[in-house]
Design an enzyme around this catalytic site. Structure first.
Site, short mmCIF file in Angstrom:
data_model
loop_
_atom_site.label_atom_id
_atom_site.label_comp_id
_atom_site.label_asym_id
_atom_site.label_seq_id
_atom_site.Cartn_x
_atom_site.Cartn_y
_atom_site.Cartn_z
N HIS A 1 0.84 -1.21 0.00
CA HIS A 1 0.00 0.00 0.00
C HIS A 1 0.87 1.26 0.00
CE1 HIS A 1 -3.08 2.91 1.19
NE2 HIS A 1 -2.16 3.38 2.03
N CYS B 1 -10.53 16.97 21.50
CA CYS B 1 -9.49 16.01 21.91
C CYS B 1 -8.16 16.42 21.27
CB CYS B 1 -9.79 14.61 21.38
SG CYS B 1 -11.23 13.86 22.09
N ILE B 2 -7.12 16.32 22.05
CA ILE B 2 -5.78 16.61 21.50
C ILE B 2 -4.90 15.38 21.73
CG2 ILE B 2 -5.12 17.79 23.66
CD1 ILE B 2 -3.20 19.52 21.96
N GLU C 1 -12.76 20.63 25.95
CA GLU C 1 -13.79 19.74 26.47
C GLU C 1 -13.26 19.02 27.72
OE1 GLU C 1 -15.69 17.38 23.34
OE2 GLU C 1 -15.87 15.78 24.82
N1 ACO Z 1 4.88 13.95 32.34
C1 ACO Z 1 4.94 15.16 32.92
N2 ACO Z 1 4.76 16.33 32.24
C2 ACO Z 1 4.49 16.22 30.93
C3 ACO Z 1 4.41 14.98 30.27
C4 ACO Z 1 4.62 13.81 31.03
N3 ACO Z 1 4.58 12.59 30.46
N4 ACO Z 1 4.13 15.20 28.96
C5 ACO Z 1 4.03 16.53 28.81
N5 ACO Z 1 4.26 17.14 30.00
C6 ACO Z 1 4.27 18.57 30.29
C7 ACO Z 1 5.47 19.23 29.63
O1 ACO Z 1 6.57 19.24 30.51
C8 ACO Z 1 4.95 20.62 29.36
O2 ACO Z 1 4.97 21.41 30.52
P1 ACO Z 1 6.02 22.63 30.68
O3 ACO Z 1 6.15 23.30 29.36
O4 ACO Z 1 5.35 23.46 31.72
O5 ACO Z 1 7.28 21.98 31.13
C9 ACO Z 1 3.48 20.40 29.06
O6 ACO Z 1 3.14 19.14 29.64
C10 ACO Z 1 3.18 20.38 27.60
O7 ACO Z 1 4.21 19.74 26.91
P2 ACO Z 1 4.22 19.61 25.35
O8 ACO Z 1 5.53 19.06 24.91
O9 ACO Z 1 3.78 20.87 24.72
O10 ACO Z 1 3.04 18.54 25.16
P3 ACO Z 1 3.08 17.20 24.33
O11 ACO Z 1 3.54 17.46 22.95
O12 ACO Z 1 3.80 16.16 25.09
O13 ACO Z 1 1.52 16.86 24.26
C11 ACO Z 1 -0.46 15.90 25.14
C12 ACO Z 1 0.68 16.89 25.40
C13 ACO Z 1 -1.18 16.26 23.85
C14 ACO Z 1 -1.46 15.97 26.29
C15 ACO Z 1 0.17 14.48 25.02
O14 ACO Z 1 0.71 14.13 26.26
C16 ACO Z 1 -0.80 13.40 24.60
O15 ACO Z 1 -1.10 13.25 23.42
N6 ACO Z 1 -1.30 12.62 25.57
C17 ACO Z 1 -2.20 11.52 25.27
C18 ACO Z 1 -3.58 11.99 24.91
C19 ACO Z 1 -4.15 12.93 25.95
O16 ACO Z 1 -4.12 12.65 27.14
N7 ACO Z 1 -4.71 14.06 25.47
C20 ACO Z 1 -5.35 15.04 26.30
C21 ACO Z 1 -6.75 14.61 26.63
S1 ACO Z 1 -7.71 15.92 27.31
C22 ACO Z 1 -8.37 16.72 25.94
O17 ACO Z 1 -8.23 16.25 24.87
C23 ACO Z 1 -9.14 18.00 26.11
ZN ZN Z 2 -1.98 5.40 2.56
#
Ligand code: ACO
Ligand code: ZN
Length: 450
Positions: free
Chosen positions: A215, A304-305, A338
């Site tokens: 694919h 959702c993110i 949300e």
């Molecule tokens: N442990 C502790 N702190 C963390 C972690 C971790 N595993 N991951 C991110 N952080 C903190 C970072 O240190 C940062 O804080 P700071 O800048 O104050 O130091 C902050 O969170 C954001 O960090 P980013 O690098 O910008 O975030 P990232 O690219 O890691 O994405 C996200 C964050 C989207 C929540 C990711 O962890 C993810 O996809 N998680 C799984 C899905 C999820 O839970 N989504 C959110 C659901 S709620 C909703 O959708 C409304």
């Molecule tokens: Zn494809």
């Protein structure tokens, strides 16, 4: 399953008679950053695997260099035995997020978890209801059923039952092999596939590596997400995808996202959503990094993110959060994500909110300000401002509104505690080519913080 003949009640025990049982709690070894720790875990499910399958599972774990390798048991060091079967136990660590659930071998189990007070060395204590709330809010532990309403608790239980065992263990996506975090409702037979292969461009999924390779090499014409490219800076692009126009892509995106999200997901009813897909672009194409969804005509500027694990903690999450606020700002309304937020969603949002709120307070020549005014200034909903500042005792109720204490001393104190961490990736608004189709109000200008 056979009931154990004797039950050890000590946390320090190193041996345990009988086999672990579903629904029982045990002291198990958990490896965190290479260091073994005793942790309490509940057995959620069991499965039988052959010698070959067990070796394969171990090899894959080692290849991915996860922090939770399965130890090589004595029997596994022996020559492969094609007729031997092994039991694996799916365990959930008490008080921890379900993404840490894993299949464990029998030798990880040390003893029964005592109903007595755990030893201090375990670092685990019984918690009161109020402590549970504090844990949930500040330590990001999951909320207990006892503090939920009856209906919510019932739904939560049903959801947990349905999704309690992660079905797909690993996903290949472009150059990444990623350990998945949660159950995802891919249609049969893909929902029973341990290793799923997903095309990084069209997100079509396969359970056979040959079909997948064919694919990607021959069939797939796509090299970017569908929709409009609305943001480009350096090698980063964001595409706006309509769930109505690109329904299949949107559904595939939701399924992929679900592998890393424990809640709040839509999979098939995508028509009323827009999706913002962040990609790293090179000569080969636009490689998906993450996305957020946004439901039309709600008060939420983000549903959702999700950022894929290999790209997490690099600032991409907060970049997309900035984008979600910039979009609602251009549309002239104040949005909110949300709820409920996941643990990682909460840390990301808290970090963004502190940065914007304190930056705004610093520019204000006043010691107190109403939360509603601060909301207008920042584009952050009043409730989110209140929940952010409340733990620092910066909020007072006054005549139905909330007043924020914003003296220089308070703001400096917050900064000195390290609450303000500017995003490592700043959204460059000049690079966002996006106008609202239907403005909800006059465009709002938000102050900028560097
Ligand atoms: N442990 C502790 N702190 C963390 C972690 C971790 N595993 N991951 C991110 N952080 C903190 C970072 O240190 C940062 O804080 P700071 O800048 O104050 O130091 C902050 O969170 C954001 O960090 P980013 O690098 O910008 O975030 P990232 O690219 O890691 O994405 C996200 C964050 C989207 C929540 C990711 O962890 C993810 O996809 N998680 C799984 C899905 C999820 O839970 N989504 C959110 C659901 S709620 C909703 O959708 C409304
Ligand atoms: Zn494809």
């Amino acid at each position: 399953m056979r009931r154990p003949t004797t039950r050890s009640r000590s946390h320090d025990t190193d041996s345990m008679d009988g086999d672990p049982e579903i629904g029982e709690s045990y002291v198990v070894t958990r490896i965190t950053n290479g260091v073994p720790e005793k942790t309490i875990a509940i057995v959620v499910a069991t499965k039988q695997v052959t010698d070959d399958q067990l070796r394969q599972i171990r090899a894959e774990k080692e290849k991915l260099q996860t922090n939770t390798p399965i130890e090589v048991s004595e029997s596994a060091k022996e020559e492969p035995n094609p007729t031997a079967m092994h039991t694996l136990y799916y365990i959930h660590y008490e008080g921890m997020d379900r993404r840490l659930d894993e299949w464990a071998e029998r030798n990880r189990f040390l003893g029964f978890a005592s109903s007595e007070k755990p030893s201090p060395s375990m670092g685990i204590q019984k918690v009161t209801r109020s402590q549970r709330r504090i844990d949930e809010e500040f330590n990001h532990l999951p909320v207990g059923y006892e503090v939920m309403g009856a209906t919510v608790a019932k739904l939560e239980r049903e959801y947990e039952e349905r999704t309690k065992v992660r079905n797909i263990e690993m996903v290949t996506l472009g150059r990444w092999e990623i350990d998945t975090w949660y159950f995802a409702p891919y249609p049969a037979p893909f929902d029973q596939t341990v290793h799923l292969f997903v095309c990084e461009y069209c997100l079509m999924y396969f359970n056979d590596i040959k079909l997948y390779s064919r694919h990607v090499k021959l069939a797939c014409r796509r090299r970017t997400p569908p929709g409009n490219e609305i943001y480009r800076k350096g090698n980063l692009s964001v595409f706006e995808v309509s769930g109505y126009q690109d329904r299949q892509y949107a559904q595939f995106l939701c399924l992929l996202s679900k592998l890393f999200m424990d809640h709040k997901t839509l999979y098939y009813d995508v028509e009323t959503f827009l999706f913002y897909v962040l990609c790293e672009v090179d000569n080969e194409g636009a490689h998906i990094v993450g996305n957020f969804s946004k439901e039309l005509d709600t008060g939420n500027n983000l549903a959702c993110i999700m950022i894929l694990p290999p790209y997490q903690r690099k600032g991409y999450g907060k970049l997309l959060i900035q984008l979600s606020y910039e979009l609602s700002s251009r549309e002239g309304w104040i949005g909110t994500p949300e709820k409920p937020l996941s643990d990682l969603g909460k840390v990301s949002y808290r970090s963004y909110w502190w940065w914007v709120i304190l930056g705004t307070l610093e520019n204000m020549e006043t010691d107190t300000v109403r939360a509603s005014i601060l909301s207008e200034e920042t584009g952050i909903a009043s409730a989110d401002i209140v929940s952010t500042l409340y733990p620092m005792q910066m909020i007072k109720s006054w005549k139905g509104d909330h007043i924020v204490r914003a003296s220089k001393r308070v703001v400096e104190h917050c900064r000195s505690l390290g609450l303000v961490r500017p995003p490592s990736l700043l959204l460059d608004e000049k690079c966002l080519r996006w106008e609202p189709r239907r403005p909800r109000g006059p465009p709002r200008t938000r102050p900028k913080h560097k």
